[in-house]
Design a protein around this motif. Structure first.
Motif, PDB file in Angstrom:
ATOM      1  N   PRO A  87     -36.998  35.068  47.918  1.00  0.00           N
ATOM      2  CA  PRO A  87     -35.884  34.577  47.384  1.00  0.00           C
ATOM      3  C   PRO A  87     -35.600  35.125  46.168  1.00  0.00           C
ATOM      4  CG  PRO A  87     -37.182  32.865  48.217  1.00  0.00           C
ATOM      5  CD  PRO A  87     -38.143  34.126  48.241  1.00  0.00           C
ATOM      6  N   ALA A  90     -34.273  38.765  46.724  1.00  0.00           N
ATOM      7  CA  ALA A  90     -32.977  38.551  47.043  1.00  0.00           C
ATOM      8  C   ALA A  90     -31.652  38.381  45.854  1.00  0.00           C
ATOM      9  CB  ALA A  90     -32.798  37.581  48.197  1.00  0.00           C
ATOM     10  N   ARG A  91     -32.277  37.528  44.948  1.00  0.00           N
ATOM     11  CA  ARG A  91     -31.213  37.073  43.963  1.00  0.00           C
ATOM     12  C   ARG A  91     -31.227  38.259  42.976  1.00  0.00           C
ATOM     13  NH1 ARG A  91     -31.790  32.181  39.788  1.00  0.00           N
ATOM     14  NH2 ARG A  91     -29.638  32.926  38.625  1.00  0.00           N
ATOM     15  N   ARG A  93     -31.530  41.755  43.622  1.00  0.00           N
ATOM     16  CA  ARG A  93     -30.768  42.519  44.505  1.00  0.00           C
ATOM     17  C   ARG A  93     -29.179  42.182  44.440  1.00  0.00           C
ATOM     18  NH1 ARG A  93     -34.630  42.213  48.633  1.00  0.00           N
ATOM     19  NH2 ARG A  93     -33.375  40.921  50.003  1.00  0.00           N
ATOM     20  N   ASN A  94     -28.817  40.780  44.644  1.00  0.00           N
ATOM     21  CA  ASN A  94     -27.602  40.272  44.354  1.00  0.00           C
ATOM     22  C   ASN A  94     -26.884  40.585  43.056  1.00  0.00           C
ATOM     23  OD1 ASN A  94     -25.576  37.562  43.904  1.00  0.00           O
ATOM     24  ND2 ASN A  94     -25.475  38.369  46.122  1.00  0.00           N
ATOM     25  N   LEU A 118     -18.704  39.483  51.000  1.00  0.00           N
ATOM     26  CA  LEU A 118     -19.969  39.027  51.412  1.00  0.00           C
ATOM     27  C   LEU A 118     -21.233  38.848  50.395  1.00  0.00           C
ATOM     28  CD1 LEU A 118     -21.615  38.248  54.132  1.00  0.00           C
ATOM     29  CD2 LEU A 118     -22.310  40.730  54.248  1.00  0.00           C
ATOM     30  N   PRO A 119     -21.522  39.581  49.376  1.00  0.00           N
ATOM     31  CA  PRO A 119     -22.447  39.399  48.302  1.00  0.00           C
ATOM     32  C   PRO A 119     -21.937  38.224  47.552  1.00  0.00           C
ATOM     33  CG  PRO A 119     -21.871  41.673  48.436  1.00  0.00           C
ATOM     34  CD  PRO A 119     -20.854  41.059  49.252  1.00  0.00           C
ATOM     35  N   VAL A 121     -20.583  35.460  48.421  1.00  0.00           N
ATOM     36  CA  VAL A 121     -21.156  34.344  49.417  1.00  0.00           C
ATOM     37  C   VAL A 121     -22.495  33.788  49.002  1.00  0.00           C
ATOM     38  CG1 VAL A 121     -21.757  33.610  51.802  1.00  0.00           C
ATOM     39  CG2 VAL A 121     -19.544  34.862  51.743  1.00  0.00           C
ATOM     40  N   TYR A 122     -23.307  34.897  49.065  1.00  0.00           N
ATOM     41  CA  TYR A 122     -24.601  34.457  48.642  1.00  0.00           C
ATOM     42  C   TYR A 122     -24.786  34.233  47.182  1.00  0.00           C
ATOM     43  CZ  TYR A 122     -25.817  35.949  53.553  1.00  0.00           C
ATOM     44  OH  TYR A 122     -25.445  36.027  54.608  1.00  0.00           O
ATOM     45  N   GLY A 124     -22.847  32.004  45.798  1.00  0.00           N
ATOM     46  CA  GLY A 124     -22.269  30.806  45.639  1.00  0.00           C
ATOM     47  C   GLY A 124     -20.962  30.781  45.135  1.00  0.00           C
ATOM     48  N   VAL A 125     -20.235  31.919  45.047  1.00  0.00           N
ATOM     49  CA  VAL A 125     -18.918  31.712  44.875  1.00  0.00           C
ATOM     50  C   VAL A 125     -17.785  31.101  45.773  1.00  0.00           C
ATOM     51  CG1 VAL A 125     -16.762  33.274  43.801  1.00  0.00           C
ATOM     52  CG2 VAL A 125     -19.217  33.782  43.581  1.00  0.00           C
ATOM     53  N   GLY A 126     -17.012  30.434  45.343  1.00  0.00           N
ATOM     54  CA  GLY A 126     -15.896  29.599  46.225  1.00  0.00           C
ATOM     55  C   GLY A 126     -15.031  30.499  46.814  1.00  0.00           C
ATOM     56  N   ARG A 130     -13.666  34.402  45.772  1.00  0.00           N
ATOM     57  CA  ARG A 130     -14.235  35.484  46.505  1.00  0.00           C
ATOM     58  C   ARG A 130     -13.173  36.317  46.937  1.00  0.00           C
ATOM     59  NH1 ARG A 130     -17.662  31.844  49.764  1.00  0.00           N
ATOM     60  NH2 ARG A 130     -16.267  32.232  51.392  1.00  0.00           N
ATOM     61  N   ARG A 166     -17.848  46.712  48.216  1.00  0.00           N
ATOM     62  CA  ARG A 166     -18.645  45.778  48.673  1.00  0.00           C
ATOM     63  C   ARG A 166     -20.030  45.766  47.734  1.00  0.00           C
ATOM     64  NH1 ARG A 166     -21.425  45.600  54.283  1.00  0.00           N
ATOM     65  NH2 ARG A 166     -22.166  47.528  53.257  1.00  0.00           N
TER      66      ARG A 166
ATOM     67  N   ARG B   2     -23.561  28.400  50.523  1.00  0.00           N
ATOM     68  CA  ARG B   2     -23.044  26.922  50.703  1.00  0.00           C
ATOM     69  C   ARG B   2     -23.211  26.686  52.386  1.00  0.00           C
ATOM     70  NH1 ARG B   2     -17.900  26.557  46.786  1.00  0.00           N
ATOM     71  NH2 ARG B   2     -18.945  27.193  44.783  1.00  0.00           N
ATOM     72  N   ARG B 311     -31.092  35.427  51.112  1.00  0.00           N
ATOM     73  CA  ARG B 311     -32.602  35.091  51.093  1.00  0.00           C
ATOM     74  C   ARG B 311     -32.885  34.674  52.630  1.00  0.00           C
ATOM     75  NH1 ARG B 311     -31.739  29.879  47.774  1.00  0.00           N
ATOM     76  NH2 ARG B 311     -29.926  29.881  48.725  1.00  0.00           N
TER      77      ARG B 311
END
Lengths: 244, 394
Positions: A87, A90-91, A93-94, A118-119, A121-122, A124-126, A130, A166, B2, B311
């Motif tokens: 995890p 992953a963060r 990379r994001n 898409l990025p 989304v992961y 946590g942007v509204g 987005r 993206r 979310r 993740r």
């Protein structure tokens, strides 16, 4: 085109020291990388070249945090990769990496703007923010009029522009492009390349590009040549390049 | 990511493969619908039977030879009218004791005939079993004492034999012997497909002569006191055991009958639910299968999502929600079909069906759980995919 426009000059975006990667195939160890040492500076423009099987792709995956080295030290965005959980990786990379693939890898049946978002989304942007950020990014790659088109309604060049948008929508420090013009005709490919170079110059994102094309490689400020899992040459070619 | 976003992604994925999603849901729909329908039928049957037993009258004690138990065969009765008198003495009031000796017989009136149950009874039956007459009168003590050939008809027997005239006062022929109709019962209606008005009551003495027997099949007692009903039962059994050494007798209350019937019908309902549950299980396996296919098909998408920062958990949740959504929608549809089917069955067939809230809650809960259980493996597989391998997939 000068890299003095980059925001954080001289700070290493990625640092690899004696990095190796060995695959286990049916109990046999197959070394793909055998001790690679290199630094990608913020704002760099690097072409990664070499014959197939030389370890370019493996190196790209490591530099992008998609994979972990089996030996050596790899630091991405100031964080040592081998100590990170899946995890955390992953963060990382994001937040620090943008990927552009030869085959675009856009989600089918998904609009351009949603693909670009898409990025986020992961992250946590509204939803509304987005869409705003993705639309703005599509504007920067010249697709402001194609927000709600789906990949199958876009040309190859346009699809790759969406993919570039993206990759950059999260403001990464490094943009990893794996044969970004490989699936495009020469005119479209040149336009995509120019776009990547412009974004590299404007936003100071480091551009690392795997390519087979000598002409493409010649335009980079720095060229890293690989063979048999090691770096055989690392040369500055353009103005302001960061030679070894 | 979310959760709301994950739900949206899952819904989009299902919409993208409409036909496949529908077919996968079908397994769950059929499973849930059959659980709801079959449990409704089981519950409805149980309720009907319970109402019927309670409808016999209150404080009732049934005395029969042998044991009243699940799986025991009925015994041939050694009881006679002398035993009935003895029971009356134990109870202290002969008016609270009823008997029956029953047999199927063909009843004729003119050129019309009906095969029905002919019961030999005492004049006490309406008191003990709370039966009411629509017309005429019931049997009297003297009818019983003299074995008078008089009969009280159930509503449907009266309708069959005398469709266009008053039955009371007419002659009927029971197994070759003439009887006079003196009364007609108020209708009880149908239950479980059985017509409860398909019966004829004649004096027990006349019935014994007709069938050439001295026996009485069963004795029913309306206990004067609810609290001492068990004690009364024991005293009656003791008296009968003394009169018929070597034969076992049982005195059972309505509660005990309800308990035994409830056990039988509970098992029936359980078996029906289990059979339906198997189809739900098969539906769940279908969901699992389709989810595995979906994970394989979308390997590149998974790789891409991971590359841009998903993740393992994000990917796993996405596929798990997809499975849960699939089974939940299927579950809700199945519930609607099950309820509709139960209402239809209750409306057009003699089988009672009662939809209960717990069966709906259970069916929905189980279908959602099936989604989780059968979605977990594909979801984990998706979450654990190596992004490098996934991106390279065709």
């Amino acid at each position: 085109m000068s890299r003095t426009l980059g925001p954080v000059l001289g700070v290493a975006a990625i640092e690899a020291v004696d990095v190796s990667r060995t695959y286990q195939l049916d109990g046999v160890s197959v070394p793909a990388l055998r001790g690679v040492t290199l630094t990608v500076e913020a704002g760099d423009y690097v072409a990664l070249i070499g014959p197939s099987g030389s370890g370019k792709s493996t190196l790209m995956h490591l530099l992008g945090g998609l994979d972990r080295p089996t030996g050596g030290r790899l630091v991405i965005g100031g964080r040592e990769v081998s100590g990170l959980s899946a995890p955390e990786l992953a963060r990382l990379r994001n937040e620090t990496i943008g990927f552009v693939f030869q085959a675009f890898h856009l989600l089918p049946r998904t609009t351009a703007v949603d693909n670009v978002a898409l990025p986020l989304v992961y992250r946590g942007v509204g939803a509304r923010q987005r869409r705003e950020r993705a639309a703005a990014m599509l504007g920067r790659v010249g697709l402001g009029h194609r927000l709600d088109h789906r990949p199958n309604q876009l040309s190859g060049g346009e699809q790759q522009r969406v993919a570039i948008a993206r990759a950059l929508v999260t403001d990464p420090t490094v943009l990893l492009a794996d044969e970004p013009t490989g699936n495009l005709d020469s005119t479209t490919g040149a336009a995509v390349l120019e776009l990547l170079e412009r974004l590299n110059a404007e936003s100071g994102v480091a551009l690392v590009m795997v390519t087979h094309d000598g002409e493409v490689a010649a335009r980079a400020r720095r060229r890293i040549t690989m063979r048999d899992g090691v770096v055989v040459a690392d040369t500055a070619t353009g103005p302001g390049g960061v030679g070894s | 990511m979310r959760l709301a976003e994950a739900w949206r992604v899952a819904a989009d994925a299902l919409r993208a493969n409409r036909m496949r999603s529908l077919l996968t849901m079908l397994g769950v729909i059929i499973g849930v619908a059959s659980v709801v329908l079959l449990v409704a039928i089981g519950t409805g049957t149980k309720q009907t039977v319970e109402q019927q037993v309670e409808g016999l009258g209150s404080n009732l004690l049934l005395v029969v030879p042998g044991r009243l138990d699940v799986g025991s065969a009925p015994a041939v009765s050694p009881l006679t009218l002398q035993d009935v008198e003895a029971v009356g003495r134990v109870v202290g009031d002969p008016a609270r004791v009823a008997v029956t000796v029953a047999s199927g017989a063909t009843v004729r009136a003119g050129n019309r005939q009906d095969f029905t149950t002919v019961q030999g009874v005492l004049e006490t039956t309406p008191t003990v079993f709370a039966r009411e007459l629509a017309r005429g009168r019931y049997l009297t003590r003297s009818d019983v004492d003299t074995g008078r050939r008089v009969a009280v008809l159930g509503d449907s027997v009266a309708r069959v034999l005398f469709p266009d005239r008053e039955a009371v006062g007419q002659q009927i022929n029971v197994a070759g012997v003439r009887f006079r109709v003196i009364g007609v019962f108020t209708p009880l209606g149908q239950s479980l497909g059985v017509d409860r008005d398909d019966e004829v009551h004649i004096p027990v003495t006349a019935a014994q002569r007709l069938y050439g027997t001295q026996r009485v099949d069963a004795i029913a007692v309306k206990a004067p006191d609810r609290d001492r009903i068990d004690d009364l039962g024991q005293r009656i059994v003791a008296e009968l055991n003394g009169r018929h050494p070597g034969t076992e007798f049982s005195a059972v209350t309505q509660e005990q009958i309800l308990g035994v019937l409830g056990d039988i019908l509970g098992i029936l309902t359980g078996v029906l639910a289990a059979i339906a549950g198997i189809s739900l299980l098969v539906g769940g396996v279908g969901v699992s299968n389709i989810m595995l296919v979906s994970v394989r098909e979308r390997t590149r998408e998974i790789g891409l999502r991971k590359a841009v920062g998903a993740r393992p958990r994000d990917i796993g949740v996405q596929f798990l929600l997809e499975a849960v959504l699939l089974t939940s929608i299927g579950g809700l549809t199945g519930m609607a079909l099950g309820v509709g089917g139960a209402l239809l069955v209750a409306a057009v067939s003699p089988i009672p069906a009662a939809v209960t809230w717990w069966s709906l809650a259970l069916a929905f809960g189980v279908s959602a759980a099936v989604g989780i259980v059968f979605g977990v493996v594909p979801a984990q597989r998706a979450g654990r995919l190596d992004p490098v391998v996934a991106l390279r997939a065709e």
